[in-house]
Design a protein around this motif. Structure first.
Motif, PDB file in Angstrom:
ATOM      1  N   ILE A  71      13.466  13.734  53.850  1.00 22.45           N
ATOM      2  CA  ILE A  71      14.556  13.804  52.875  1.00 22.45           C
ATOM      3  C   ILE A  71      15.695  14.602  53.495  1.00 22.45           C
ATOM      4  CG2 ILE A  71      15.274  14.636  50.608  1.00 22.45           C
ATOM      5  CD1 ILE A  71      12.396  14.407  49.701  1.00 22.45           C
ATOM      6  N   GLN A  72      16.890  14.053  53.453  1.00 16.91           N
ATOM      7  CA  GLN A  72      18.058  14.748  53.989  1.00 16.91           C
ATOM      8  C   GLN A  72      19.019  15.089  52.860  1.00 16.91           C
ATOM      9  OE1 GLN A  72      20.130  12.733  57.135  1.00 16.91           O
ATOM     10  NE2 GLN A  72      21.419  14.488  57.603  1.00 16.91           N
ATOM     11  N   GLU A  73      19.359  16.368  52.758  1.00 16.03           N
ATOM     12  CA  GLU A  73      20.312  16.836  51.762  1.00 16.03           C
ATOM     13  C   GLU A  73      21.555  17.334  52.487  1.00 16.03           C
ATOM     14  OE1 GLU A  73      18.407  19.917  49.614  1.00 16.03           O
ATOM     15  OE2 GLU A  73      16.744  18.668  48.922  1.00 16.03           O
ATOM     16  N   THR A  74      22.693  16.763  52.153  1.00 14.66           N
ATOM     17  CA  THR A  74      23.946  17.141  52.794  1.00 14.66           C
ATOM     18  C   THR A  74      24.903  17.705  51.762  1.00 14.66           C
ATOM     19  OG1 THR A  74      23.697  15.399  54.458  1.00 14.66           O
ATOM     20  CG2 THR A  74      25.890  16.346  54.185  1.00 14.66           C
ATOM     21  N   SER A  75      25.497  18.843  52.057  1.00 15.06           N
ATOM     22  CA  SER A  75      26.438  19.453  51.127  1.00 15.06           C
ATOM     23  C   SER A  75      27.624  20.031  51.891  1.00 15.06           C
ATOM     24  CB  SER A  75      25.754  20.546  50.292  1.00 15.06           C
ATOM     25  OG  SER A  75      25.192  21.538  51.128  1.00 15.06           O
ATOM     26  N   PHE A  76      28.713  20.208  51.171  1.00 20.81           N
ATOM     27  CA  PHE A  76      29.939  20.761  51.743  1.00 20.81           C
ATOM     28  C   PHE A  76      30.437  21.899  50.859  1.00 20.81           C
ATOM     29  CE2 PHE A  76      29.812  16.285  52.902  1.00 20.81           C
ATOM     30  CZ  PHE A  76      30.030  16.324  54.266  1.00 20.81           C
ATOM     31  N   LEU A  77      30.912  22.956  51.484  1.00 19.16           N
ATOM     32  CA  LEU A  77      31.565  24.042  50.763  1.00 19.16           C
ATOM     33  C   LEU A  77      33.006  24.129  51.249  1.00 19.16           C
ATOM     34  CD1 LEU A  77      31.669  26.538  48.927  1.00 19.16           C
ATOM     35  CD2 LEU A  77      30.871  27.896  50.878  1.00 19.16           C
ATOM     36  N   SER A  78      33.940  23.794  50.374  1.00 16.45           N
ATOM     37  CA  SER A  78      35.356  23.870  50.711  1.00 16.45           C
ATOM     38  C   SER A  78      35.924  25.175  50.153  1.00 16.45           C
ATOM     39  CB  SER A  78      36.095  22.671  50.106  1.00 16.45           C
ATOM     40  OG  SER A  78      37.472  22.733  50.408  1.00 16.45           O
ATOM     41  N   PHE A  79      36.729  25.876  50.950  1.00 13.59           N
ATOM     42  CA  PHE A  79      37.261  27.159  50.498  1.00 13.59           C
ATOM     43  C   PHE A  79      38.663  27.391  51.050  1.00 13.59           C
ATOM     44  CE2 PHE A  79      34.746  27.725  54.327  1.00 13.59           C
ATOM     45  CZ  PHE A  79      35.539  28.503  55.148  1.00 13.59           C
ATOM     46  N   LYS A  80      39.429  28.179  50.281  1.00 11.10           N
ATOM     47  CA  LYS A  80      40.793  28.530  50.676  1.00 11.10           C
ATOM     48  C   LYS A  80      40.775  29.704  51.650  1.00 11.10           C
ATOM     49  CE  LYS A  80      42.709  25.623  47.738  1.00 11.10           C
ATOM     50  NZ  LYS A  80      43.449  24.437  48.218  1.00 11.10           N
ATOM     51  N   LYS A  81      41.854  29.821  52.410  1.00 14.34           N
ATOM     52  CA  LYS A  81      41.980  30.926  53.360  1.00 14.34           C
ATOM     53  C   LYS A  81      41.857  32.266  52.651  1.00 14.34           C
ATOM     54  CE  LYS A  81      46.083  31.964  54.692  1.00 14.34           C
ATOM     55  NZ  LYS A  81      47.425  31.927  55.312  1.00 14.34           N
ATOM     56  N   GLU A  82      42.412  32.349  51.438  1.00 10.55           N
ATOM     57  CA  GLU A  82      42.391  33.611  50.692  1.00 10.55           C
ATOM     58  C   GLU A  82      40.984  34.008  50.251  1.00 10.55           C
ATOM     59  OE1 GLU A  82      46.332  31.780  50.640  1.00 10.55           O
ATOM     60  OE2 GLU A  82      44.339  31.049  50.116  1.00 10.55           O
ATOM     61  N   THR A 107      38.291  33.823  52.166  1.00  8.16           N
ATOM     62  CA  THR A 107      37.444  34.126  53.319  1.00  8.16           C
ATOM     63  C   THR A 107      36.857  35.533  53.272  1.00  8.16           C
ATOM     64  OG1 THR A 107      38.801  32.635  54.658  1.00  8.16           O
ATOM     65  CG2 THR A 107      37.326  34.122  55.831  1.00  8.16           C
ATOM     66  N   SER A 108      37.691  36.526  52.999  1.00 12.56           N
ATOM     67  CA  SER A 108      37.213  37.913  52.999  1.00 12.56           C
ATOM     68  C   SER A 108      36.172  38.125  51.906  1.00 12.56           C
ATOM     69  CB  SER A 108      38.376  38.887  52.821  1.00 12.56           C
ATOM     70  OG  SER A 108      39.042  38.664  51.586  1.00 12.56           O
ATOM     71  N   TYR A 109      36.340  37.445  50.750  1.00  7.69           N
ATOM     72  CA  TYR A 109      35.379  37.579  49.665  1.00  7.69           C
ATOM     73  C   TYR A 109      34.040  36.926  50.043  1.00  7.69           C
ATOM     74  CZ  TYR A 109      39.424  38.925  46.876  1.00  7.69           C
ATOM     75  OH  TYR A 109      40.541  39.556  46.403  1.00  7.69           O
ATOM     76  N   LEU A 110      34.121  35.785  50.705  1.00  6.27           N
ATOM     77  CA  LEU A 110      32.889  35.128  51.149  1.00  6.27           C
ATOM     78  C   LEU A 110      32.137  35.990  52.149  1.00  6.27           C
ATOM     79  CD1 LEU A 110      34.198  31.456  51.580  1.00  6.27           C
ATOM     80  CD2 LEU A 110      32.651  32.307  49.810  1.00  6.27           C
ATOM     81  N   LEU A 111      32.883  36.622  53.057  1.00  2.00           N
ATOM     82  CA  LEU A 111      32.238  37.517  54.026  1.00  2.00           C
ATOM     83  C   LEU A 111      31.576  38.697  53.328  1.00  2.00           C
ATOM     84  CD1 LEU A 111      34.939  37.536  56.862  1.00  2.00           C
ATOM     85  CD2 LEU A 111      32.683  36.460  56.947  1.00  2.00           C
ATOM     86  N   ASP A 112      32.248  39.244  52.321  1.00  2.00           N
ATOM     87  CA  ASP A 112      31.662  40.361  51.555  1.00  2.00           C
ATOM     88  C   ASP A 112      30.371  39.928  50.863  1.00  2.00           C
ATOM     89  OD1 ASP A 112      33.613  42.134  52.284  1.00  2.00           O
ATOM     90  OD2 ASP A 112      34.813  41.879  50.465  1.00  2.00           O
ATOM     91  N   LEU A 113      30.388  38.719  50.293  1.00  2.00           N
ATOM     92  CA  LEU A 113      29.202  38.212  49.620  1.00  2.00           C
ATOM     93  C   LEU A 113      28.042  38.031  50.592  1.00  2.00           C
ATOM     94  CD1 LEU A 113      30.859  35.555  47.270  1.00  2.00           C
ATOM     95  CD2 LEU A 113      29.845  37.726  46.577  1.00  2.00           C
ATOM     96  N   LEU A 114      28.339  37.479  51.761  1.00  2.00           N
ATOM     97  CA  LEU A 114      27.288  37.278  52.756  1.00  2.00           C
ATOM     98  C   LEU A 114      26.748  38.608  53.257  1.00  2.00           C
ATOM     99  CD1 LEU A 114      28.853  34.315  54.771  1.00  2.00           C
ATOM    100  CD2 LEU A 114      26.856  34.217  53.274  1.00  2.00           C
TER     101      LEU A 114
END
Length: 229
Positions: free
Chosen positions: A196-207, A209-216
């Protein structure tokens, strides 16, 4: 939060909102059943007509990654993708769209005297009713995405080798919008040994980025404190 706390809270919220959602479809009632015995517990949405159950949408819960998800099929790109949900409104919108799509097909089949008995269909979730949903606005093609990283391949074994995951990651930039795009494809096997292959995409704005890094970073710090690293 315990592994299934979010699943339980969301189940209660969905049940409370089903009457309002069903009211938008005068002659039809959307019903819900859950199965918590599966590896990934599920919400199954269905309609009953002449004592026949027609299941039109399934949403599953990943207790390890704390994800509620389902699937849709993008006709334009001929791609099966995974849809993630973070709140009740996203789920009710997805179920509404799925039911509209299902009723359109269902009424057409009735007119042709070829209504399907979904109780007797082994592969109901592979049928067009549940996969072709107009849900994602992410347009992905080689023409509008510039991939800026090398492909990352990860092999993961869980539960002492019972579950094997092959994960493919890469990062790109949407040439038209300058948005970032994270591609994630997971290859695994079901209980019958079928891939089974599951493919997903996460699209995000430049603004974002810093929040995503904090979350990770918060995630890494948390599992480090729990001794899971």
């Amino acid at each position: 939060m315990s592994s299934f706390e979010w699943f339980t809270r969301m189940e209660n919220a969905i049940r409370n909102n089903l009457p309002e959602l069903s009211a938008k479809f005068n002659a039809h009632e959307i019903q819900l059943k859950t199965n918590s015995t599966e590896l990934h517990p599920s919400f199954s949405f269905y309609m009953e007509d002449d004592e026949i159950i027609y299941e039109f949408c399934v949403i599953q819960f990943d207790p390890v990654n704390q994800e509620l998800y389902s699937y849709y099929y993008n006709d334009e790109y001929e791609l099966h993708s995974k849809v993630l949900f973070s709140e009740l409104e996203e789920i009710t919108t997805f179920v509404y769209d799925a039911f509209v799509e299902f009723l359109s097909e269902f009424d057409e089949e009735l007119e042709n005297d070829h209504a399907y008995d979904w109780n007797e269909e082994d592969d109901y979730f592979d049928e067009d009713y549940s996969n072709e949903l107009p849900y994602s606005d992410i347009e992905v093609s080689d023409e509008n995405i510039e991939w800026i990283t090398n492909d990352k391949h990860i092999e993961i074994e869980q539960n002492w080798g019972e579950h094997h995951y092959s994960i493919h990651l890469k990062l790109g930039v949407n040439i038209d919008t300058s948005d970032g795009l994270l591609y994630r494809s997971v290859l695994t096997e079901n209980e019958e040994g079928e891939e089974i292959q599951e493919t997903s995409f996460l699209s995000f704005k430049k603004e974002e980025t810093s929040y995503l890094l904090d979350l990770l970073n918060s995630y890494v710090n948390h599992i480090g404190q729990e001794g899971l690293l």
